[in-house]
Design an enzyme around this catalytic site. Structure first.
Site, PDB file in Angstrom:
ATOM      1  N   HIS A 170       7.872   1.238  -8.821  1.00 26.69           N
ATOM      2  CA  HIS A 170       7.986   1.192  -7.365  1.00 26.69           C
ATOM      3  C   HIS A 170       9.744   1.016  -6.785  1.00 26.69           C
ATOM      4  O   HIS A 170       9.832   0.638  -8.210  1.00 26.69           O
ATOM      5  CB  HIS A 170       7.525   0.234  -6.927  1.00 26.69           C
ATOM      6  CG  HIS A 170       7.266   0.204  -5.285  1.00 26.69           C
ATOM      7  ND1 HIS A 170       8.546  -0.146  -4.671  1.00 26.69           N
ATOM      8  CD2 HIS A 170       6.483   1.214  -4.565  1.00 26.69           C
ATOM      9  CE1 HIS A 170       7.880   0.083  -2.449  1.00 26.69           C
ATOM     10  NE2 HIS A 170       7.178   0.746  -3.304  1.00 26.69           N
ATOM     11  N   SER A 173       6.611   5.089   4.836  1.00 26.93           N
ATOM     12  CA  SER A 173       6.706   5.442   6.585  1.00 26.93           C
ATOM     13  C   SER A 173       6.028   6.811   7.217  1.00 26.93           C
ATOM     14  O   SER A 173       5.533   6.496   8.172  1.00 26.93           O
ATOM     15  CB  SER A 173       8.019   5.799   7.095  1.00 26.93           C
ATOM     16  OG  SER A 173       8.947   4.450   6.905  1.00 26.93           O
ATOM     17  N   ASN A 220      -0.289  -0.053  -0.551  1.00 26.43           N
ATOM     18  CA  ASN A 220       0.025  -0.608  -1.717  1.00 26.43           C
ATOM     19  C   ASN A 220       0.692  -2.153  -0.354  1.00 26.43           C
ATOM     20  O   ASN A 220       1.418  -2.172   0.595  1.00 26.43           O
ATOM     21  CB  ASN A 220       1.615  -0.364  -1.736  1.00 26.43           C
ATOM     22  CG  ASN A 220       2.213  -1.230  -2.956  1.00 26.43           C
ATOM     23  OD1 ASN A 220       2.097  -2.055  -3.278  1.00 26.43           O
ATOM     24  ND2 ASN A 220       4.077  -0.473  -2.986  1.00 26.43           N
ATOM     25  N   GLY A 257       9.292   2.018   4.392  1.00 29.43           N
ATOM     26  CA  GLY A 257       9.912   0.348   5.445  1.00 29.43           C
ATOM     27  C   GLY A 257      10.603   0.412   6.642  1.00 29.43           C
ATOM     28  O   GLY A 257      11.094  -0.633   7.369  1.00 29.43           O
ATOM     29  N   GLU A 266       8.403   8.782  -3.424  1.00 29.80           N
ATOM     30  CA  GLU A 266       9.171   7.703  -2.039  1.00 29.80           C
ATOM     31  C   GLU A 266      10.700   7.899  -2.247  1.00 29.80           C
ATOM     32  O   GLU A 266      11.035   6.820  -2.968  1.00 29.80           O
ATOM     33  CB  GLU A 266       8.528   6.862  -2.576  1.00 29.80           C
ATOM     34  CG  GLU A 266       6.532   5.987  -3.077  1.00 29.80           C
ATOM     35  CD  GLU A 266       7.015   4.930  -2.576  1.00 29.80           C
ATOM     36  OE1 GLU A 266       5.717   4.488  -1.362  1.00 29.80           O
ATOM     37  OE2 GLU A 266       6.560   3.640  -3.028  1.00 29.80           O
ATOM     38  N   GLY A 285       3.423  -0.578   4.436  1.00 26.32           N
ATOM     39  CA  GLY A 285       2.549  -1.149   5.603  1.00 26.32           C
ATOM     40  C   GLY A 285       1.490  -0.950   6.668  1.00 26.32           C
ATOM     41  O   GLY A 285       0.647  -1.710   7.454  1.00 26.32           O
ATOM     42  N   LYS A 296       1.315  -5.086  -1.500  1.00 25.31           N
ATOM     43  CA  LYS A 296       3.143  -5.266  -1.589  1.00 25.31           C
ATOM     44  C   LYS A 296       2.552  -6.774  -2.030  1.00 25.31           C
ATOM     45  O   LYS A 296       1.820  -7.768  -1.512  1.00 25.31           O
ATOM     46  CB  LYS A 296       4.261  -5.302  -0.798  1.00 25.31           C
ATOM     47  CG  LYS A 296       4.555  -3.353  -0.418  1.00 25.31           C
ATOM     48  CD  LYS A 296       6.193  -3.311   0.241  1.00 25.31           C
ATOM     49  CE  LYS A 296       5.744  -1.254   0.259  1.00 25.31           C
ATOM     50  NZ  LYS A 296       6.919  -1.042   0.536  1.00 25.31           N
ATOM     51  N   GLU A 319      10.270  -0.825  -4.897  1.00 28.81           N
ATOM     52  CA  GLU A 319      11.587  -2.105  -4.653  1.00 28.81           C
ATOM     53  C   GLU A 319      11.395  -3.000  -6.144  1.00 28.81           C
ATOM     54  O   GLU A 319      11.899  -3.947  -6.077  1.00 28.81           O
ATOM     55  CB  GLU A 319      10.642  -3.157  -4.505  1.00 28.81           C
ATOM     56  CG  GLU A 319      10.723  -2.446  -2.464  1.00 28.81           C
ATOM     57  CD  GLU A 319       8.984  -2.185  -1.925  1.00 28.81           C
ATOM     58  OE1 GLU A 319       8.090  -2.590  -1.888  1.00 28.81           O
ATOM     59  OE2 GLU A 319       8.852  -1.969  -0.777  1.00 28.81           O
TER      60      GLU A 319
HETATM   61  P1  13P Z   1       5.715   1.446   3.906  1.00 31.09           P
HETATM   62  O1  13P Z   1       4.274   2.602   4.272  1.00 31.09           O
HETATM   63  O2  13P Z   1       5.892  -0.201   4.874  1.00 31.09           O
HETATM   64  O3  13P Z   1       7.290   2.330   4.389  1.00 31.09           O
HETATM   65  O4  13P Z   1       5.737   1.739   2.423  1.00 31.09           O
HETATM   66  C1  13P Z   1       5.973   2.197   1.689  1.00 31.09           C
HETATM   67  C2  13P Z   1       5.825   2.216   0.379  1.00 31.09           C
HETATM   68  O5  13P Z   1       6.644   1.607  -0.484  1.00 31.09           O
HETATM   69  C3  13P Z   1       4.652   2.098  -0.604  1.00 31.09           C
HETATM   70  O6  13P Z   1       4.509   2.441  -1.938  1.00 31.09           O
END
Ligand code: 13P
Length: 246
Positions: free
Chosen positions: A95, A204, A11, A171, A165, A226, A13, A97
């Site tokens: 998600h 993460s 992802n 993150g 998640e 990330g 983002k 977010e």
């Molecule tokens: P990270 O791997 O950056 O923690 O993000 C996870 C995520 O939200 C994937 O959708």
């Protein structure tokens, strides 16, 4: 042991310009014949160009959200059919977010997932507890009710993937313990109508922790933020998934 397919999903983002397509090309070149599904979900602006850059490779592309309607007066939104037309095979929905930034409810996520299915897309439905909910002992209640309310009618292993998640692990570099991940994934597996629906862990995931996460029963892959931006990091995570027990 389930019969769910393994999937490594990235992802991106709100990250990625055309210059970053080199990372997608490098990833595809490293996995000409992968033993798991590989998916990159770039921002919508890059979807069609990434699809073209990956033409003839094993790496799929997907969207990060879609509208529940197929078309109409919804400025700035994108329909599932538009994603499919741009080359998407899958779409991330719900998600945390988007649930936080856009106040998306599980009912809206279910409507979006139905739209995705109608357009021929696999819906990757995200669920997960906040740190306060975990501290209050509500993790299983939260994720099971999000699952029940976000899954649309007609969800099967052919059209749906679930991503667990934990919000506090996204993150942050913090991950749940192996036991905490196993507890949630076992509960999700027991609650799902189709034993073949893939269950991804997200939050993460890095090259250093991927193998131990993929060794957990009922973890069928990962949704990676990330670490999916760099081919070398995402490639190491994919290699760990390829080597994990089925
Ligand atoms: P990270 O791997 O950056 O923690 O993000 C996870 C995520 O939200 C994937 O959708």
């Amino acid at each position: 042991m389930s019969h769910a397919c393994k999937l490594a999903a990235g992802n991106w983002k709100m990250n990625g310009l055309r210059a970053n397509l080199d990372e997608a090309r490098a990833l595809a070149a490293a996995f000409p014949d992968p033993k798991c599904g590989i998916l990159l979900c770039p921002p919508a602006t890059l979807l069609a160009t990434m699809r073209d850059a990956l033409s003839g490779t094993a790496v799929m592309v997907g969207g990060q959200d879609c509208h529940a309607q197929s078309s109409g007066a919804h400025t700035g939104d994108i329909s599932a059919g538009m994603l499919a037309d741009a080359g998407a095979r899958q779409v991330i929905l719900g998600h945390s977010e988007r649930r936080a930034d856009h106040a998306e409810t599980s009912a809206q996520v279910a409507a979006k997932a139905s739209a995705a299915h109608a357009a021929g897309l696999v819906a990757i439905i995200c669920i997960g507890e906040t740190e306060a909910e975990r501290d209050a002992g509500k993790t299983l209640d939260v994720v099971l009710s999000q699952l029940a309310d976000s899954l649309p009618e007609g969800a099967t292993s052919a059209n749906t993937v679930i991503a667990y998640e934990p919000v506090w692990a996204i993150g942050t570099g913090r991950t749940p313990t192996i036991e905490q991940i196993a507890e949630v994934h076992d509960a999700l597996r027991a609650a799902l109508p189709d034993a073949g629906i893939s269950l991804l862990y997200g939050g993460s995931v890095k090259p250093a922790n991927a193998a131990e996460i993929f060794a957990i029963t009922n973890v069928n892959g990962a949704l990676v933020g990330g670490a999916s931006l760099k081919a070398v990091d995402f490639g190491a995570i994919i290699a760990a998934l390829e080597g994990a027990p089925d």
